[in-house]
Design an enzyme around this catalytic site. Sequence first.
Site, short mmCIF file in Angstrom:
data_model
loop_
_atom_site.label_atom_id
_atom_site.label_comp_id
_atom_site.label_asym_id
_atom_site.label_seq_id
_atom_site.Cartn_x
_atom_site.Cartn_y
_atom_site.Cartn_z
N TYR A 25 0.84 -1.20 0.00
CA TYR A 25 0.00 0.00 0.00
C TYR A 25 0.87 1.25 0.00
O TYR A 25 0.62 2.20 -0.75
CB TYR A 25 -0.92 0.01 1.23
CG TYR A 25 -1.67 1.33 1.38
CD1 TYR A 25 -2.81 1.58 0.63
CD2 TYR A 25 -1.20 2.32 2.24
CE1 TYR A 25 -3.49 2.79 0.75
CE2 TYR A 25 -1.88 3.53 2.36
CZ TYR A 25 -3.01 3.76 1.61
OH TYR A 25 -3.66 4.97 1.72
N GLN A 128 -3.70 17.44 7.49
CA GLN A 128 -4.08 17.35 6.07
C GLN A 128 -5.57 17.00 5.96
O GLN A 128 -6.07 16.11 6.64
CB GLN A 128 -3.25 16.27 5.36
CG GLN A 128 -3.62 16.02 3.93
CD GLN A 128 -4.67 14.92 3.78
OE1 GLN A 128 -4.79 14.05 4.63
NE2 GLN A 128 -5.43 14.97 2.71
N THR A 156 -5.62 18.75 0.40
CA THR A 156 -5.25 17.93 -0.76
C THR A 156 -6.36 17.97 -1.79
O THR A 156 -7.50 17.61 -1.50
CB THR A 156 -4.97 16.49 -0.33
OG1 THR A 156 -3.87 16.47 0.59
CG2 THR A 156 -4.61 15.62 -1.52
N ARG A 165 -4.71 1.12 -7.86
CA ARG A 165 -3.41 0.53 -7.56
C ARG A 165 -3.56 -0.98 -7.58
O ARG A 165 -4.22 -1.57 -6.71
CB ARG A 165 -2.90 1.03 -6.21
CG ARG A 165 -2.76 2.57 -6.18
CD ARG A 165 -3.27 3.19 -4.91
NE ARG A 165 -3.55 4.62 -5.09
CZ ARG A 165 -4.05 5.40 -4.16
NH1 ARG A 165 -4.34 4.90 -2.96
NH2 ARG A 165 -4.29 6.67 -4.41
N HIS A 276 0.89 13.04 -5.87
CA HIS A 276 0.41 12.04 -4.90
C HIS A 276 1.30 10.79 -4.92
O HIS A 276 0.82 9.67 -4.76
CB HIS A 276 -1.04 11.66 -5.20
CG HIS A 276 -1.88 11.42 -3.97
ND1 HIS A 276 -2.73 12.37 -3.46
CD2 HIS A 276 -1.98 10.36 -3.14
CE1 HIS A 276 -3.34 11.89 -2.38
NE2 HIS A 276 -2.89 10.67 -2.17
N ARG A 279 0.45 7.91 -7.30
CA ARG A 279 -0.64 7.01 -6.91
C ARG A 279 -1.98 7.40 -7.54
O ARG A 279 -2.97 6.71 -7.33
CB ARG A 279 -0.78 7.01 -5.38
CG ARG A 279 0.42 6.43 -4.68
CD ARG A 279 0.43 6.75 -3.19
NE ARG A 279 -0.70 6.19 -2.48
CZ ARG A 279 -0.82 4.93 -2.10
NH1 ARG A 279 0.16 4.06 -2.41
NH2 ARG A 279 -1.86 4.51 -1.43
#
Length: 388
Positions: A25, A128, A156, A165, A276, A279
């Site tokens: 991950y 964040q 973000t 992914r 990112h 990702r």
Amino acid sequence: MPVITCIEDLRVLAQKRVPRMFYDYADAGSWTESTYRANCSDFEPIKFRQRVAVNMENRSLRTTMIGQEVRMPVAIAPTGFTGMQHADGEILAARAAEKFGVPFTLSTMSICSIEDIAAHTRKPFWFQLYMMKDRAFIERLIARAKAANCSALVLTLDLQVLGQRHKDLKNGLSAPPKLTLPNILDMMTKPRWCMGMLQTPRRGFGNIVGHATEVSDLSSLSAWTAQQFDPALSWADVEWIKQRWDGKLIIKGIMDAEDARLAVNSGADAIVVSNHGGRQLDGALSSIAALPAIVDAVGREIEVHMDSGIRSGQDVIKALALGAKGVYIGRAFLYGLGAMGEEGVTKTLDIIERELDLTMAFCGLTDVRKVDKSILIPGTWLTPQSPV
């Protein structure tokens, strides 16, 4: 314990100690992972001018990021699932950052909560935020960040939809994780990780479970999360955030000069050039390749930071030379955390600091605030143009 000399040593050790689904991950990119790889490889062609017979005494890496004094221009990036790399991972990383003297940023999708970090640290940290459809939940998150005395909000913008992914799908990563036979067998080979997880109560998403409507446990989290990321996100929503947050605002996920101009117009205090970590949009520019055009477009009007691909102090100084005022490390500190817990995060910061310090000396500078393109061989960095 092997001799640790670089971030790669920590990565290798983390891969041995963290269950595959959680290591993958952290270490995966989307689709073909071309942008994930480019984030690192695009640093390699950038070459330094080595200088000699200059006074290298009294070197200083100290500077500021959004007005905050820092020991070096490096911050801990917000990363989801951090507490699954090592038990109480966010707490350990925050303590290491505080002791070292660099900012720590807690992710909305953290395992430990805002309150957990505030209870285990003394100095303000950064928080964040993802913009979600449940605006009442977002207002409560902002209020909690204020109550915890967070000194900056990192908004973000590049997760309106979730990139795919492949490794996560193949590993069955979910909330809660699927305990398939391969995953169970893999965890059995990681006794240190298992013991740590058995000894902590923090195994859910502390900022969400029990705080968001209809999310009382992990079983209800996945469905809620899938519905919450907002594909209709706009700059009007950034203004909505600003009306509720009266502190420093950093906008993360900027990869285009046009978006950088919009961020300036929004009144943000800083932007983060970031894809990112490769990702999200596979096939996008690396962050270091996108950085020069964005700095040229807005660097005199707003503080420009950068993340994605930083694996060494040399990467840090290259980003600074191309105009960044600070960088964020994500995978680099996660490798340290997975390998050695809090000690590993400190080791990550020590490695980067030493590499940054020595490289600056070899380039003939003693003050990190004076790093600019003059330390680089002209023409060795990518300069793609983006419309303004």
